[in-house]
Design a protein around this motif. Structure first.
Motif, PDB file in Angstrom:
ATOM      1  N   ILE A   1     -11.674   1.875 -10.817  1.00  0.00           N
ATOM      2  CA  ILE A   1     -10.831   0.761 -10.429  1.00  0.00           C
ATOM      3  C   ILE A   1     -10.865  -0.301 -10.675  1.00  0.00           C
ATOM      4  O   ILE A   1     -11.650  -0.954 -10.178  1.00  0.00           O
ATOM      5  CB  ILE A   1     -10.842   1.194  -9.084  1.00  0.00           C
ATOM      6  CG1 ILE A   1     -10.132   2.516  -8.153  1.00  0.00           C
ATOM      7  CG2 ILE A   1     -10.176  -0.149  -7.943  1.00  0.00           C
ATOM      8  CD1 ILE A   1      -9.199   2.971  -7.662  1.00  0.00           C
ATOM      9  N   LYS A   2      -9.983  -0.783 -11.038  1.00  0.00           N
ATOM     10  CA  LYS A   2      -9.870  -2.103 -10.944  1.00  0.00           C
ATOM     11  C   LYS A   2      -9.038  -3.080  -9.470  1.00  0.00           C
ATOM     12  O   LYS A   2      -8.060  -2.950 -10.025  1.00  0.00           O
ATOM     13  CB  LYS A   2      -8.747  -2.686 -12.778  1.00  0.00           C
ATOM     14  CG  LYS A   2      -9.960  -2.398 -13.626  1.00  0.00           C
ATOM     15  CD  LYS A   2      -9.280  -2.574 -14.703  1.00  0.00           C
ATOM     16  CE  LYS A   2     -10.034  -2.346 -16.198  1.00  0.00           C
ATOM     17  NZ  LYS A   2      -9.957  -2.595 -17.566  1.00  0.00           N
ATOM     18  N   PRO A   3      -9.639  -3.733  -8.665  1.00  0.00           N
ATOM     19  CA  PRO A   3      -8.979  -3.921  -7.642  1.00  0.00           C
ATOM     20  C   PRO A   3      -7.083  -4.664  -8.003  1.00  0.00           C
ATOM     21  O   PRO A   3      -7.072  -5.827  -8.980  1.00  0.00           O
ATOM     22  CB  PRO A   3      -9.991  -5.202  -7.372  1.00  0.00           C
ATOM     23  CG  PRO A   3     -10.812  -4.268  -7.932  1.00  0.00           C
ATOM     24  CD  PRO A   3     -11.096  -4.333  -9.089  1.00  0.00           C
ATOM     25  N   LYS A   4      -5.637  -4.735  -7.825  1.00  0.00           N
ATOM     26  CA  LYS A   4      -4.759  -4.768  -7.712  1.00  0.00           C
ATOM     27  C   LYS A   4      -3.968  -5.531  -6.111  1.00  0.00           C
ATOM     28  O   LYS A   4      -5.153  -4.717  -4.984  1.00  0.00           O
ATOM     29  CB  LYS A   4      -3.738  -3.992  -8.138  1.00  0.00           C
ATOM     30  CG  LYS A   4      -4.303  -2.847  -9.545  1.00  0.00           C
ATOM     31  CD  LYS A   4      -4.173  -4.055 -10.633  1.00  0.00           C
ATOM     32  CE  LYS A   4      -4.764  -3.735 -12.421  1.00  0.00           C
ATOM     33  NZ  LYS A   4      -3.669  -2.428 -13.276  1.00  0.00           N
ATOM     34  N   LYS A   5      -2.945  -5.817  -5.919  1.00  0.00           N
ATOM     35  CA  LYS A   5      -2.617  -6.264  -4.724  1.00  0.00           C
ATOM     36  C   LYS A   5      -1.603  -5.409  -4.696  1.00  0.00           C
ATOM     37  O   LYS A   5      -1.034  -5.338  -5.120  1.00  0.00           O
ATOM     38  CB  LYS A   5      -1.944  -7.657  -4.977  1.00  0.00           C
ATOM     39  CG  LYS A   5      -1.526  -7.739  -3.243  1.00  0.00           C
ATOM     40  CD  LYS A   5      -1.219  -9.469  -3.540  1.00  0.00           C
ATOM     41  CE  LYS A   5      -3.022 -10.016  -2.610  1.00  0.00           C
ATOM     42  NZ  LYS A   5      -2.981 -11.619  -3.367  1.00  0.00           N
ATOM     43  N   VAL A   6      -1.801  -4.638  -3.670  1.00  0.00           N
ATOM     44  CA  VAL A   6      -0.656  -3.518  -3.272  1.00  0.00           C
ATOM     45  C   VAL A   6       0.408  -4.151  -1.978  1.00  0.00           C
ATOM     46  O   VAL A   6      -0.485  -4.531  -0.623  1.00  0.00           O
ATOM     47  CB  VAL A   6      -1.179  -2.167  -2.492  1.00  0.00           C
ATOM     48  CG1 VAL A   6      -0.726  -1.080  -2.839  1.00  0.00           C
ATOM     49  CG2 VAL A   6      -2.631  -1.592  -4.137  1.00  0.00           C
ATOM     50  N   GLY A   7       1.219  -3.979  -1.713  1.00  0.00           N
ATOM     51  CA  GLY A   7       2.768  -4.764  -0.785  1.00  0.00           C
ATOM     52  C   GLY A   7       2.558  -3.126   0.240  1.00  0.00           C
ATOM     53  O   GLY A   7       2.462  -2.394  -0.067  1.00  0.00           O
TER      54      GLY A   7
END
Length: 352
Positions: free
Chosen positions: A88-94
């Protein structure tokens, strides 16, 4: 921030929520930060109906208890054991959340954080307060979460992926607007029950929970039943009588009066017990205070029909008549691994 730290925070949240039930609020000395949050959450539950007329204290408490039961270390470990989060590479999830039942978007909120992503939340105007309060509690338990949780007050912007829940109409807008982003777009769904006439009184009383919980506003509420040709509805109505007090709620009573009047003016044939109407109809989506029904002669035909219409159906309830059906009374108590629309949210988040 590690997944184990995030998981521990949600376990503590489960301990906090366990104090609030329809039987009463009981403060536990072992729960963290009760001095800051217990009284305020009790007041928020009591005031929820002023924010949304459908959110009675009893309905909010049921939702809270459902999540309290789900948020245990054992449940979280079982849920997460099927996934590998090492890449996992942290992303911003709306998240664009619905507001039809209390905390309806909590599973998406939990899924994003437990998969180590950052969450950007657009709450529904119908449910603006409960999730924000629980987010504050989580941050008090684990301050590192403060940088991973954002609530959007205006337009949703600056996200890498999105999970949006709405109607069939809004889904078309979402699909266009988010066409360049990885997304899960959820539409209208309904739940159905399949009966064969051998159900006990207790079975049908439990079915009433699937019909009346949250006043029938959830996609997991049964809005249609399939019954064998010649089915005796007296047995069904005798069981539904357990829920007669639902008519005491003004918003439900107004819907009952209105929808019954519309049906009668259209000369539809109805069965009625003074708080629920039953109407024969091929549609899955019945209005509040009404359940549609269809008669069948062959269960295999029903199975074929349900398979063909799978994208319209959230749950199927039966006494083992249909493979993988949900037991009576259990639709509103899904496990963490029971995904909305049968779309594996964690697999989606793991692929980002």
């Amino acid at each position: 921030m590690s997944q184990s730290e995030i998981k521990s925070s949600f376990v503590e949240l489960g301990n906090f929520l366990r104090q609030f039930s329809e039987e009463g609020n009981v403060k536990s000395a072992s729960v963290l930060h009760n001095d800051l949050f217990f009284d305020d959450f009790a007041n928020l539950i009591a005031l929820s109906q002023s924010h949304n007329g459908w959110f009675t204290p009893e309905q909010v408490q049921f939702s809270v208890q459902s999540w309290a039961k789900a948020l245990t270390e054992e449940n979280l470990n079982q849920w997460l054991s099927n996934y590998d989060f090492s890449k996992i590479k942290p992303k911003k999830v709306g998240l664009i959340l619905a507001g039809n039942i209390p905390l309806v978007g909590f599973h998406d909120f939990l899924s994003v954080l437990i998969s180590e992503h950052d969450v950007l939340v657009k709450t529904s105007s119908n449910d603006q307060h409960l999730l924000k309060f629980l987010a504050k509690y989580l941050i008090s338990i684990q301050p590192k979460l403060n940088s991973k949780i954002t609530f959007a007050e205006g337009k949703l912007e600056g996200f890498d992926a999105v999970i949006a829940t709405g109607s069939n109409n809004t889904a078309r807008y979402f699909e266009f607007y988010f066409k360049d982003k990885p997304s899960i777009i959820r539409k209208n769904r309904n739940s159905v029950a399949v009966l064969d006439g051998t159900e006990s009184h207790e079975d049908l009383v439990n079915l009433g929970k699937d019909i009346f919980r949250y006043f029938g506003l959830g996609c997991r509420n049964v809005s249609k039943i399939f019954v064998p040709k010649g089915y005796n509805f007296d047995t069904f109505f005798n069981a539904m009588y357990e829920y007669r007090d639902v008519i005491q709620y003004e918003k439900y009573a107004n819907n009952y009066d209105y929808n019954k009047a519309v049906f009668l003016m259209s000369n539809f044939q109805l069965l009625d017990n003074a708080f629920l109407t039953i109407k024969e109809d091929v549609s899955y989506a019945s209005p509040i205070s009404s359940v549609f029904y269809e008669c069948y002669e062959d269960l295999e035909e029903i199975q074929f029909r349900l398979n063909a219409d799978a994208e319209q159906i959230q749950c199927v309830v039966s006494k083992n008549l249909i493979p993988n059906s949900v037991a009576f009374g259990q639709t509103q108590q899904p496990k963490l691994w029971d995904y909305a629309d049968n779309v594996d949210t964690l697999a989606f988040l793991n692929s980002l």
